[in-house]
Scaffold this active site. Structure first.
Site, mmCIF file in Angstrom:
data_model
loop_
_atom_site.group_PDB
_atom_site.id
_atom_site.type_symbol
_atom_site.label_atom_id
_atom_site.label_comp_id
_atom_site.label_asym_id
_atom_site.label_seq_id
_atom_site.Cartn_x
_atom_site.Cartn_y
_atom_site.Cartn_z
ATOM 1 N N SER A 54 13.669 2.212 -1.064
ATOM 2 C CA SER A 54 13.694 1.375 -2.126
ATOM 3 C C SER A 54 14.750 2.891 -3.250
ATOM 4 O O SER A 54 14.375 3.792 -2.627
ATOM 5 C CB SER A 54 12.684 0.985 -3.148
ATOM 6 O OG SER A 54 12.075 0.228 -2.628
HETATM 7 N N1 SAH Z 1 7.570 1.861 0.259
HETATM 8 C C1 SAH Z 1 8.882 2.419 1.775
HETATM 9 C C2 SAH Z 1 10.011 0.984 1.926
HETATM 10 C C3 SAH Z 1 10.110 0.573 3.617
HETATM 11 S S1 SAH Z 1 10.559 -1.299 3.119
HETATM 12 C C4 SAH Z 1 9.636 3.515 1.001
HETATM 13 O O1 SAH Z 1 9.221 3.949 0.513
HETATM 14 O O2 SAH Z 1 10.640 3.726 1.892
HETATM 15 C C5 SAH Z 1 9.638 -2.000 3.303
HETATM 16 C C6 SAH Z 1 8.381 -1.897 4.446
HETATM 17 O O3 SAH Z 1 7.484 -2.789 5.002
HETATM 18 C C7 SAH Z 1 8.923 -2.077 5.964
HETATM 19 O O4 SAH Z 1 9.114 -0.952 6.369
HETATM 20 C C8 SAH Z 1 8.427 -3.061 6.816
HETATM 21 O O5 SAH Z 1 7.921 -3.164 9.151
HETATM 22 C C9 SAH Z 1 7.139 -3.088 5.813
HETATM 23 N N2 SAH Z 1 6.575 -4.562 6.371
HETATM 24 C C10 SAH Z 1 7.253 -5.834 6.009
HETATM 25 N N3 SAH Z 1 6.166 -6.356 5.991
HETATM 26 C C11 SAH Z 1 5.146 -5.873 6.876
HETATM 27 C C12 SAH Z 1 3.847 -6.084 7.087
HETATM 28 N N4 SAH Z 1 3.009 -7.567 6.572
HETATM 29 N N5 SAH Z 1 2.594 -5.609 6.605
HETATM 30 C C13 SAH Z 1 3.121 -3.676 6.975
HETATM 31 N N6 SAH Z 1 4.169 -3.831 6.501
HETATM 32 C C14 SAH Z 1 5.054 -4.683 6.368
#
Ligand code: SAH
Length: 223
Positions: free
Chosen positions: A65
């Site tokens: 993000s």
């Molecule tokens: N907090 C992260 C943002 C990652 S983007 C950072 O600081 O980089 C969001 C993430 O959510 C992705 O890696 C995606 O694979 C994950 N995601 C999506 N659905 C999910 C679920 N049901 N359970 C766990 N992770 C999930």
């Protein structure tokens, strides 16, 4: 200029112009953003863009993000500095948000559905000696009931609504911040538990990658 110096300068610029100027006030959040090297959480070829005012690709169709959104969501969780505070994050991704949280609370639990991302995040946590983060691979829509209740919960992927198991795992007085909405446009929502009551407040419009799984979108419908 040395690469290290220019990264430090870019980071200082980010704190001043992207965070403070836009209203991030919590000194502990600003300090966490100052002491966490965001460039270690992005792919090497994007290192120089790590402190830019934008989300960046981290592979597997996922993004880290935008710094302001990380700071805003962290501030919105109103984390208490006591040594008991426990936070749950859904969507570890690069691990950056979890690393920021780890500066502010006793323990961070984070769930990621893509094993390769969970693994590379853990490698960076070890390198930075962040010992208070536990990572699990799985569908975060179910939360992580073994360690519940949590003083704060954050999801960093967007679902149609907040998965009910996450609300169940929120402690009394605890705050949950999550992007929810349609696939195209979402809002950041803040829930606070007051006994059996849940107070819901909408913050502003955002765009996040999809929350996939039982309480989110179906992968086959999405991609
Ligand atoms: N907090 C992260 C943002 C990652 S983007 C950072 O600081 O980089 C969001 C993430 O959510 C992705 O890696 C995606 O694979 C994950 N995601 C999506 N659905 C999910 C679920 N049901 N359970 C766990 N992770 C999930």
């Amino acid at each position: 200029m040395q690469k290290k110096e220019s990264l430090a300068e870019a980071q200082a610029w980010m704190i001043k112009n992207q965070l403070k100027r836009r209203g991030i006030k919590d000194k502990r959040v600003l300090k966490a953003m100052q002491q966490t090297p965001r460039h270690l959480f992005v792919p090497p070829d994007l290192e120089e863009a790590a402190y830019d005012d934008t989300p960046l690709s981290i592979g597997h169709n996922q993004t880290i993000s935008q710094p302001y959104i990380v700071a805003y969501m962290t501030e919105a969780l109103e984390l208490s500095p006591d040594n008991q505070t426990k936070v749950l994050e859904i969507g570890t991704g690069s691990g950056y948000q979890a690393a920021i949280l780890s500066c502010l609370v006793a323990k961070v639990y984070t769930v990621e559905r893509i094993a390769a991302l969970a693994e590379s995040a853990q490698t960076v946590f070890q390198r930075l000696e962040l010992k208070n983060i536990e990572v699990k691979v799985g569908d975060g829509g179910y939360g992580w009931p073994e360690h519940a209740p949590y003083d704060a919960i954050i999801t960093t992927a967007a679902a149609p609504d907040v998965p009910p198991p996450l609300i169940d795992q929120l402690a009394d007085g605890g705050i949950l911040v999550a992007p929810i909405g349609t696939r195209q446009v979402q809002q950041l929502v803040r829930l606070q538990r007051q006994g059996d009551e849940i107070i819901r407040k909408y913050l502003f419009h955002v765009t996040f990658v999809p929350f996939l799984g039982e309480h989110g979108w179906r992968e086959e419908d999405y991609f």
